[in-house]
Design an enzyme around this catalytic site. Structure first.
Site, PDB file in Angstrom:
ATOM      1  N   ASP A 134      40.412  38.561  32.373  1.00 31.80           N
ATOM      2  CA  ASP A 134      40.829  36.861  33.099  1.00 31.80           C
ATOM      3  C   ASP A 134      40.260  36.801  34.401  1.00 31.80           C
ATOM      4  O   ASP A 134      40.062  37.811  35.240  1.00 31.80           O
ATOM      5  CB  ASP A 134      42.284  37.006  33.118  1.00 31.80           C
ATOM      6  CG  ASP A 134      42.709  35.528  33.260  1.00 31.80           C
ATOM      7  OD1 ASP A 134      42.558  34.663  32.478  1.00 31.80           O
ATOM      8  OD2 ASP A 134      43.372  35.426  34.514  1.00 31.80           O
ATOM      9  N   GLU A 146      40.133  34.505  38.133  1.00 35.88           N
ATOM     10  CA  GLU A 146      40.718  33.241  38.987  1.00 35.88           C
ATOM     11  C   GLU A 146      39.421  32.883  39.650  1.00 35.88           C
ATOM     12  O   GLU A 146      38.434  33.731  40.280  1.00 35.88           O
ATOM     13  CB  GLU A 146      41.873  33.642  39.745  1.00 35.88           C
ATOM     14  CG  GLU A 146      42.977  34.194  39.405  1.00 35.88           C
ATOM     15  CD  GLU A 146      43.775  33.154  38.381  1.00 35.88           C
ATOM     16  OE1 GLU A 146      43.325  31.839  38.544  1.00 35.88           O
ATOM     17  OE2 GLU A 146      44.321  33.521  37.286  1.00 35.88           O
ATOM     18  N   GLU A 187      43.629  22.584  45.786  1.00 29.63           N
ATOM     19  CA  GLU A 187      43.966  22.605  44.209  1.00 29.63           C
ATOM     20  C   GLU A 187      44.105  23.801  43.642  1.00 29.63           C
ATOM     21  O   GLU A 187      44.882  24.255  42.900  1.00 29.63           O
ATOM     22  CB  GLU A 187      43.243  21.474  43.310  1.00 29.63           C
ATOM     23  CG  GLU A 187      43.139  20.128  43.790  1.00 29.63           C
ATOM     24  CD  GLU A 187      42.401  19.985  45.168  1.00 29.63           C
ATOM     25  OE1 GLU A 187      41.839  20.918  45.706  1.00 29.63           O
ATOM     26  OE2 GLU A 187      42.170  18.633  45.494  1.00 29.63           O
ATOM     27  N   HIS A 206      49.501  32.118  38.787  1.00 33.26           N
ATOM     28  CA  HIS A 206      48.426  32.786  38.151  1.00 33.26           C
ATOM     29  C   HIS A 206      47.658  33.939  38.855  1.00 33.26           C
ATOM     30  O   HIS A 206      47.576  33.769  40.051  1.00 33.26           O
ATOM     31  CB  HIS A 206      47.105  31.847  37.810  1.00 33.26           C
ATOM     32  CG  HIS A 206      47.284  30.857  36.814  1.00 33.26           C
ATOM     33  ND1 HIS A 206      46.538  30.108  35.874  1.00 33.26           N
ATOM     34  CD2 HIS A 206      48.555  29.876  36.565  1.00 33.26           C
ATOM     35  CE1 HIS A 206      46.910  29.232  35.113  1.00 33.26           C
ATOM     36  NE2 HIS A 206      48.197  29.255  35.664  1.00 33.26           N
ATOM     37  N   ASP A 217      47.594  38.257  34.168  1.00 36.15           N
ATOM     38  CA  ASP A 217      47.439  37.339  32.964  1.00 36.15           C
ATOM     39  C   ASP A 217      46.627  38.061  31.898  1.00 36.15           C
ATOM     40  O   ASP A 217      46.723  37.732  30.882  1.00 36.15           O
ATOM     41  CB  ASP A 217      46.551  36.034  33.384  1.00 36.15           C
ATOM     42  CG  ASP A 217      47.349  34.930  34.208  1.00 36.15           C
ATOM     43  OD1 ASP A 217      48.717  35.251  34.517  1.00 36.15           O
ATOM     44  OD2 ASP A 217      46.801  34.154  34.714  1.00 36.15           O
TER      45      ASP A 217
END
Length: 231
Positions: free
Chosen positions: A7, A9, A52, A150, A155
């Site tokens: 995973d 980010e 965001e 997250h 994750d």
């Protein structure tokens, strides 16, 4: 069988428009079971963090400014991944960012043939339902209460559990564990239980005699002579 659950980010949604990786988390599975080997790095994206993206993962510019660049950890990442299949939720997103970063360092891209997309598996298995990672954790009773934001490694850990549920490997592991023979410690005594009364013979006297006659035709070297009297 070795697989890597992965995973990431990022700073946004589009690696071709200047967005970069800020975290990579990987979990090694061997025969669908976590081996304990992981790869986890935070990365300096060499750009500011949009509000965001910060709201999703909470990784701020101040935290990331002293972290390594992707080029500094690329060799370690490639070595960890090896040639194993990559298990990723919404794989197109993560592989787009990974390949963009690899391209910046002059390394070859990761082939899409290596990808196992759990989002596609979930959509086939649970058509019409929401198949976000949180939703799948709820569906399979996987504790994700500590997932307030997250995080790539967290994750990946959750996805590893979801993955074995999606493909039915959890049931196979349970069956194997229930049928496995318990191991004995060195020197342990083996207990042999005897029946209080012998079972009644199921072979008639005529059948026993016919068997003796057959054994007699096999010659003097027949192994059966060690277990039955021909006299």
């Amino acid at each position: 069988m070795r697989e890597i659950v992965l995973d990431t980010e990022t700073t946004g949604l589009d690696p071709l428009n200047g967005d970069r990786l800020v975290e990579i988390g990987c979990i090694e599975l061997v025969n669908r079971i976590p081996s304990g080997q992981t790869f986890h790095r935070y990365l300096n994206p060499e750009r500011s963090m949009p509000a965001e993206a910060f709201a999703i993962h909470g990784l701020a510019d101040g935290f990331l400014k002293d972290k390594p660049l992707f080029a500094e950890i690329a060799d370690d990442l490639v070595d960890f991944l090896g040639d194993a299949p990559l298990v990723i939720h919404n794989a197109g997103f993560d592989i787009g960012f990974l390949n963009a970063e690899l391209d910046r360092t002059g390394r070859p891209p990761i082939s899409r043939e290596r990808l196992v997309d759990t989002l596609l598996i979930a959509r086939r298995k649970h058509a019409g339902a929401s198949n976000r990672l949180d939703d799948l954790c709820v569906r399979y009773s996987i504790d994700h209460s500590h997932r307030t934001k997250h995080g790539a490694l967290l994750d990946a850990e959750l996805l590893a559990e979801v993955y074995v549920e999606l493909i039915g490997a959890r049931q196979a592991q349970l069956v194997l564990s229930q049928t496995a023979t318990p191991s004995l410690a060195p020197g342990a005594k083996i207990l042999i239980r005897e029946r209080p009364a012998p079972l009644a013979p199921r072979v008639t006297a005529a059948e026993q005699e016919a068997h003796r006659q057959f054994i007699a035709t096999l010659g003097e070297a027949a192994i059966w002579r060690d277990y039955i009297s021909l006299g």
